[in-house]
Write an enzyme that holds these catalytic residues in place. Structure first.
Site, PDB file in Angstrom:
ATOM      1  N   ASP A  76       5.619  20.036   7.733  1.00  0.00           N
ATOM      2  CA  ASP A  76       6.655  21.073   7.625  1.00  0.00           C
ATOM      3  C   ASP A  76       7.844  20.623   6.773  1.00  0.00           C
ATOM      4  O   ASP A  76       8.415  21.408   6.014  1.00  0.00           O
ATOM      5  CB  ASP A  76       7.120  21.506   9.026  1.00  0.00           C
ATOM      6  N   LEU A  77       8.198  19.328   6.867  1.00  0.00           N
ATOM      7  CA  LEU A  77       9.369  18.861   6.113  1.00  0.00           C
ATOM      8  C   LEU A  77       9.080  18.824   4.614  1.00  0.00           C
ATOM      9  O   LEU A  77       9.950  19.155   3.797  1.00  0.00           O
ATOM     10  CB  LEU A  77       9.808  17.477   6.601  1.00  0.00           C
ATOM     11  N   ASP A 128       4.439   0.814  12.110  1.00  0.00           N
ATOM     12  CA  ASP A 128       3.262   0.140  11.550  1.00  0.00           C
ATOM     13  C   ASP A 128       3.136  -1.321  11.997  1.00  0.00           C
ATOM     14  O   ASP A 128       2.190  -2.000  11.619  1.00  0.00           O
ATOM     15  CB  ASP A 128       3.289   0.215  10.009  1.00  0.00           C
ATOM     16  N   ARG A 172      -8.753  -0.134   4.506  1.00  0.00           N
ATOM     17  CA  ARG A 172      -7.892   0.879   3.894  1.00  0.00           C
ATOM     18  C   ARG A 172      -6.552   0.279   3.501  1.00  0.00           C
ATOM     19  O   ARG A 172      -5.926   0.742   2.549  1.00  0.00           O
ATOM     20  CB  ARG A 172      -7.624   2.019   4.882  1.00  0.00           C
ATOM     21  N   ARG A 198       0.302  15.154  12.866  1.00  0.00           N
ATOM     22  CA  ARG A 198       1.152  14.740  11.740  1.00  0.00           C
ATOM     23  C   ARG A 198       1.425  15.940  10.842  1.00  0.00           C
ATOM     24  O   ARG A 198       0.732  16.172   9.855  1.00  0.00           O
ATOM     25  CB  ARG A 198       0.498  13.593  10.981  1.00  0.00           C
ATOM     26  N   PRO A 199       2.470  16.715  11.197  1.00  0.00           N
ATOM     27  CA  PRO A 199       2.755  17.935  10.432  1.00  0.00           C
ATOM     28  C   PRO A 199       3.322  17.633   9.037  1.00  0.00           C
ATOM     29  O   PRO A 199       3.714  16.498   8.750  1.00  0.00           O
ATOM     30  CB  PRO A 199       3.801  18.645  11.289  1.00  0.00           C
ATOM     31  N   ARG A 232      -4.111  10.783   4.263  1.00  0.00           N
ATOM     32  CA  ARG A 232      -2.927  11.651   4.313  1.00  0.00           C
ATOM     33  C   ARG A 232      -1.995  11.488   3.111  1.00  0.00           C
ATOM     34  O   ARG A 232      -1.392  12.441   2.647  1.00  0.00           O
ATOM     35  CB  ARG A 232      -2.102  11.291   5.550  1.00  0.00           C
ATOM     36  N   CYS A 244      -4.407  13.010  12.736  1.00  0.00           N
ATOM     37  CA  CYS A 244      -5.304  11.859  12.671  1.00  0.00           C
ATOM     38  C   CYS A 244      -5.245  11.155  14.013  1.00  0.00           C
ATOM     39  O   CYS A 244      -4.556  11.592  14.929  1.00  0.00           O
ATOM     40  CB  CYS A 244      -4.949  10.941  11.518  1.00  0.00           C
ATOM     41  N   LYS A 257       0.832  -1.212   0.000  1.00  0.00           N
ATOM     42  CA  LYS A 257       0.000   0.000   0.000  1.00  0.00           C
ATOM     43  C   LYS A 257       0.870   1.268   0.000  1.00  0.00           C
ATOM     44  O   LYS A 257       0.628   2.190  -0.763  1.00  0.00           O
ATOM     45  CB  LYS A 257      -0.893   0.007   1.248  1.00  0.00           C
ATOM     46  N   ASN A 258       1.892   1.276   0.865  1.00  0.00           N
ATOM     47  CA  ASN A 258       2.675   2.507   0.993  1.00  0.00           C
ATOM     48  C   ASN A 258       3.603   2.757  -0.194  1.00  0.00           C
ATOM     49  O   ASN A 258       4.214   3.817  -0.293  1.00  0.00           O
ATOM     50  CB  ASN A 258       3.475   2.490   2.301  1.00  0.00           C
TER      51      ASN A 258
HETATM   52  C1  UD1 Z   1       4.431   6.859   6.272  1.00  0.00           C
HETATM   53  C2  UD1 Z   1       3.507   5.687   6.090  1.00  0.00           C
HETATM   54  C3  UD1 Z   1       2.873   5.288   7.420  1.00  0.00           C
HETATM   55  C4  UD1 Z   1       3.943   5.076   8.484  1.00  0.00           C
HETATM   56  C5  UD1 Z   1       4.876   6.280   8.567  1.00  0.00           C
HETATM   57  C6  UD1 Z   1       6.054   6.059   9.496  1.00  0.00           C
HETATM   58  C7  UD1 Z   1       2.761   5.961   3.820  1.00  0.00           C
HETATM   59  C8  UD1 Z   1       1.626   6.202   2.889  1.00  0.00           C
HETATM   60  N1  UD1 Z   1       2.494   6.034   5.128  1.00  0.00           N
HETATM   61  O1  UD1 Z   1       3.624   7.967   6.679  1.00  0.00           O
HETATM   62  O2  UD1 Z   1       2.136   4.080   7.214  1.00  0.00           O
HETATM   63  O3  UD1 Z   1       3.319   4.900   9.736  1.00  0.00           O
HETATM   64  O4  UD1 Z   1       5.416   6.563   7.246  1.00  0.00           O
HETATM   65  O5  UD1 Z   1       6.788   4.960   9.092  1.00  0.00           O
HETATM   66  O6  UD1 Z   1       3.848   5.659   3.390  1.00  0.00           O
HETATM   67  N2  UD1 Z   1       6.945  14.460  10.467  1.00  0.00           N
HETATM   68  C9  UD1 Z   1       7.224  15.769  10.736  1.00  0.00           C
HETATM   69  N3  UD1 Z   1       7.120  16.675   9.710  1.00  0.00           N
HETATM   70  C10 UD1 Z   1       6.764  16.311   8.445  1.00  0.00           C
HETATM   71  C11 UD1 Z   1       6.488  14.961   8.189  1.00  0.00           C
HETATM   72  C12 UD1 Z   1       6.595  14.040   9.222  1.00  0.00           C
HETATM   73  O7  UD1 Z   1       7.553  16.119  11.868  1.00  0.00           O
HETATM   74  O8  UD1 Z   1       6.696  17.183   7.569  1.00  0.00           O
HETATM   75  C13 UD1 Z   1       7.048  13.464  11.562  1.00  0.00           C
HETATM   76  C14 UD1 Z   1       5.758  12.667  11.775  1.00  0.00           C
HETATM   77  O9  UD1 Z   1       4.833  13.360  12.595  1.00  0.00           O
HETATM   78  C15 UD1 Z   1       6.282  11.399  12.401  1.00  0.00           C
HETATM   79  C16 UD1 Z   1       7.619  11.191  11.693  1.00  0.00           C
HETATM   80  O10 UD1 Z   1       7.969  12.472  11.154  1.00  0.00           O
HETATM   81  O11 UD1 Z   1       6.530  11.609  13.775  1.00  0.00           O
HETATM   82  C17 UD1 Z   1       7.588  10.175  10.571  1.00  0.00           C
HETATM   83  O12 UD1 Z   1       6.452  10.419   9.746  1.00  0.00           O
HETATM   84  P1  UD1 Z   1       6.458  10.166   8.197  1.00  0.00           P
HETATM   85  O13 UD1 Z   1       7.575   9.253   7.819  1.00  0.00           O
HETATM   86  O14 UD1 Z   1       6.375  11.456   7.484  1.00  0.00           O
HETATM   87  O15 UD1 Z   1       5.066   9.432   7.987  1.00  0.00           O
HETATM   88  P2  UD1 Z   1       4.262   9.442   6.650  1.00  0.00           P
HETATM   89  O16 UD1 Z   1       5.210   9.545   5.519  1.00  0.00           O
HETATM   90  O17 UD1 Z   1       3.128  10.402   6.735  1.00  0.00           O
END
Ligand code: UD1
Length: 420
Positions: free
Chosen positions: A124-125, A307, A399, A121-122, A92, A116, A22-23
């Protein structure tokens, strides 16, 4: 709404095949927006999230059709650069159309996904990386509005307080493939799904190196073309099925479970005393004599995946002794704790830690799924619990798991779907 009913207590036996990841598929589908030519994605699981992504691609003007495990996408023209709140708020991962839209059209307006149930889940990056490529980035009325006359390669450090970000790495990589010059992403996510996306982009004509390491280098290309691509098996589904075998003391062959994607999970299971062997096309779980408690900390790949946190908690709930699980990616991702406790588990949450005193057995109960992986944890608990478990709100499960109950039925489980 559907619910799952499980009569627990059966040791699972037989063979089962893991579906496509899925991811991987979600960002890959959005990457199809980078070309006006036709892309064919194979080994696509039939999931609610995939259907949502197809709807988003169509809302932008692309042709997108799912049939028999394949999706064809053809984005000859893109008529809208706006990804609407209604669709993005349901999933997301749809935020990852931002990079491709910006790369192709030089502008995008994508709803901010918000938090969620598993926590804040920001993004910013994502926005930091896009800005570094020369785009103007604004947040207006709940949307990320980005625009650039021309994107140029840049040196970007993409680490955040919780480490690397999977979808931020994907988004920046997808914008950078059509930028002018070289982009370096430092502290890039190393997850196999990021590698899958990079390999797909390279098949489309991108020039990406270093995927799977924390430093990804992208040499901008002028044009990407259509291609065919086969999605990797879903390592989280593989891990969940392995745990289904382990928790029931079963003997199951999980085809498509790649050892190299599951290092941290297999290491913990080995420490816990679960017997797993290499087998034809996958991994085989064998009945284990006595399981031992383990301490688990979730970390970005190659660490133990967040996960799989809920699912290993189910196993530890029936492993006598004390286990501690520390959640370092989403410190609030513990919605499953109270539901597992309703089934007789003894889990105490203390900040980002869950302290589990393993029991000899659990008892079936009506429980409620709160999110995707929490649902999987409840299924695992139901498989081993005495009596009947009824899991409501399983739309969460739909999902991200393709036909999970059918796969478990094939292994002998008494599990079925009913209308609520
Ligand atoms: C992806 C996966 C999700 C998995 C997660 C962590 C998909 C579709 N989803 O979600 O199943 O649980 O990786 O392995 O691939 N963060 C920030 N700023 C940002 C983005 C992220 O601070 O701009 C933080 C998040 O809140 C979290 C951490 O970084 O604490 C990792 O999140 P991230 O790897 O971004 O998760 P997703 O890519 O959304």
């Amino acid at each position: 709404m559907d619910k799952l009913v499980i009569e627990g207590g059966i040791s699972l036996k037989g063979a089962v095949t893991v579906s496509g990841a899925k991811n991987s598929v979600l960002p890959l589908l959005s990457a199809c927006l980078l070309t006006n030519e036709r892309c064919r994605i194979k080994n696509v699981p039939n999931l609610r999230d995939v259907i949502t992504m197809i709807k988003i691609l169509r809302s932008l003007g692309a042709y997108a059709e799912y049939s028999n495990g394949e999706v064809i996408v053809e984005a000859k023209t893109i008529k809208s650069h706006i990804a609407d709140y209604k669709l993005v708020s349901t999933m997301r991962a749809s935020f990852c159309v931002l990079g491709p839209l910006l790369g192709r059209l030089r502008k995008a307006k994508v709803s901010l996904p918000g938090g969620c149930i598993i926590g804040v889940r920001p993004v910013d990056l994502h926005l930091k990386g896009i800005k570094a490529l020369g785009a103007k980035v604004e947040v207006q009325a709940g949307y990320a509005v980005v625009e650039a006359k021309g994107l140029r390669g840049a040196h970007i450090y993409l680490g955040g307080v919780f480490g690397s970000s999977v979808l931020a790495t994907d988004n920046v990589m997808m914008a950078a493939v059509l930028a002018k010059g070289k982009t370096v992403i430092e502290s890039a996510a190393c997850e196999p799904e990021v590698v899958d996306l990079a390999n797909f982009l390279n098949k489309m004509g991108a020039k990406i190196k270093g995927q799977g390491t924390p430093c990804i280098e992208i040499e901008g290309a002028r044009h990407l073309h259509g291609t065919d691509y086969h999605i990797v098996p879903d390592r989280i589904e593989a891990g969940t099925l392995i745990l289904a075998g382990a928790i029931t003391g079963g003997d199951c062959l999980v085809r498509g479970a790649f050892k190299e994607h599951l290092g941290a999970v297999l290491d913990k299971l080995d420490e816990a005393g679960v017997r797993i062997e290499d087998a034809d096309g996958g991994l085989r779980v064998r009945p284990s004599k006595k399981l031992k408690p383990v301490n688990v900390t979730t970390l970005p790949y190659p660490g133990f995946p967040t996960d799989m946190q809920a699912q290993i908690m189910s196993l530890m709930s029936v492993t006598p002794g004390i286990s501690i699980i520390t959640e370092k990616i989403y410190p609030d991702r513990f919605m499953h704790v109270s539901e597992l406790n309703r089934m007789g588990a003894n889990i105490m949450r203390e900040g980002p830690h869950a302290i589990i005193e393993g029991r000899k057995s659990l008892s079936g109960a009506p429980v409620m799924a709160s999110d995707l992986r929490a649902s999987a944890a409840l299924v695992l608990a139901g498989l081993v619990a005495k009596g009947k478990t009824e899991i409501s709100r399983i739309y969460h499960l739909d999902r991200g798991y393709e036909n999970l109950e059918i796969k478990l039925q094939k292994l002998g489980a008494r599990i079925w779907r009913e209308k609520e």
